[in-house]
Scaffold this motif. Structure first.
Motif, mmCIF file in Angstrom:
data_model
loop_
_atom_site.group_PDB
_atom_site.id
_atom_site.type_symbol
_atom_site.label_atom_id
_atom_site.label_comp_id
_atom_site.label_asym_id
_atom_site.label_seq_id
_atom_site.Cartn_x
_atom_site.Cartn_y
_atom_site.Cartn_z
ATOM 1 N N GLN A 131 32.027 37.417 48.767
ATOM 2 C CA GLN A 131 32.951 37.715 48.071
ATOM 3 C C GLN A 131 32.972 39.142 47.380
ATOM 4 N N MET A 134 33.392 41.635 50.056
ATOM 5 C CA MET A 134 34.665 41.802 50.626
ATOM 6 C C MET A 134 35.616 42.601 49.744
ATOM 7 N N PHE A 135 35.407 42.360 48.194
ATOM 8 C CA PHE A 135 35.997 43.220 47.314
ATOM 9 C C PHE A 135 35.662 44.504 47.112
ATOM 10 N N ASN A 137 34.723 46.303 49.716
ATOM 11 C CA ASN A 137 35.333 46.849 50.977
ATOM 12 C C ASN A 137 36.575 47.226 50.916
ATOM 13 N N THR A 138 37.359 46.045 50.393
ATOM 14 C CA THR A 138 38.796 46.196 50.092
ATOM 15 C C THR A 138 39.082 47.670 49.231
ATOM 16 N N LEU A 139 38.558 47.665 48.196
ATOM 17 C CA LEU A 139 38.923 48.588 47.409
ATOM 18 C C LEU A 139 38.637 50.049 48.022
ATOM 19 N N ILE A 141 38.677 50.795 51.204
ATOM 20 C CA ILE A 141 39.776 50.652 52.294
ATOM 21 C C ILE A 141 40.951 51.243 51.566
ATOM 22 N N TYR A 142 41.276 50.749 50.668
ATOM 23 C CA TYR A 142 42.596 51.085 49.544
ATOM 24 C C TYR A 142 42.487 52.634 49.293
#
Length: 153
Positions: A131, A134-135, A137-139, A141-142
């Protein structure tokens, strides 16, 4: 609060939260000892890498900051003149310079940056390693999406 959000609900929540998050981070007071240094976000990223990962070369810093080595050289030169950073020869290769935070500035910089690290620790510790990945990676990508949207076409 619901445990599951639709994509549009999550986007709305994040768009409303991000300005508050940035504003609160900006309000973390700069310690008096370094207020006169006029540090920019790039300085903070550079100092964070040196604090968490230790001394490194200009090229290593440039790769991590995703900027040109000349940009890092200018930042390092500026912070060296202000007594924040030290540059020394690499014993293994005298052509290379190793950059580190000056010992007398380390406690104040560490204390200042620790506030953000403490907040991230509280947010990330309850998550599983997957998790957390993923967090992050998400930031990332943003960040790339916002950067690309800000660049002229």
């Amino acid at each position: 609060m619901s445990t599951e959000l639709a994509v549009d609900e999550a986007i709305r929540a994040l768009l409303l939260m991000m300005p508050r998050l940035v504003a609160r981070a900006k309000r973390i007071p700069v310690p008096e000892e370094i207020q006169s240094l006029e540090l920019s976000p790039r300085h903070l990223s550079l100092l964070s890498y040196l604090l968490f990962d230790g001394a490194m070369t200009v090229n290593e810093l440039a790769a991590r900051l995703e900027v040109a080595p000349t940009t890092v050289s200018l930042l390092v030169a500026e912070l060296s003149r202000k007594g924040v950073l030290l540059r020394r020869e690499d014993e293994a290769d005298r052509r290379r310079r190793i950059v580190s935070i000056a010992e007398d500035r380390l406690p104040v910089i560490e204390g200042w940056l620790a506030r953000g690290a403490t907040a991230w620790r509280a947010a990330l510790e309850p998550l599983t390693p997957g998790q957390r990945q993923m967090f992050v990676n998400t930031l990332r990508i943003y960040e790339l999406g916002v950067r690309d949207a800000a660049e002229p076409r």
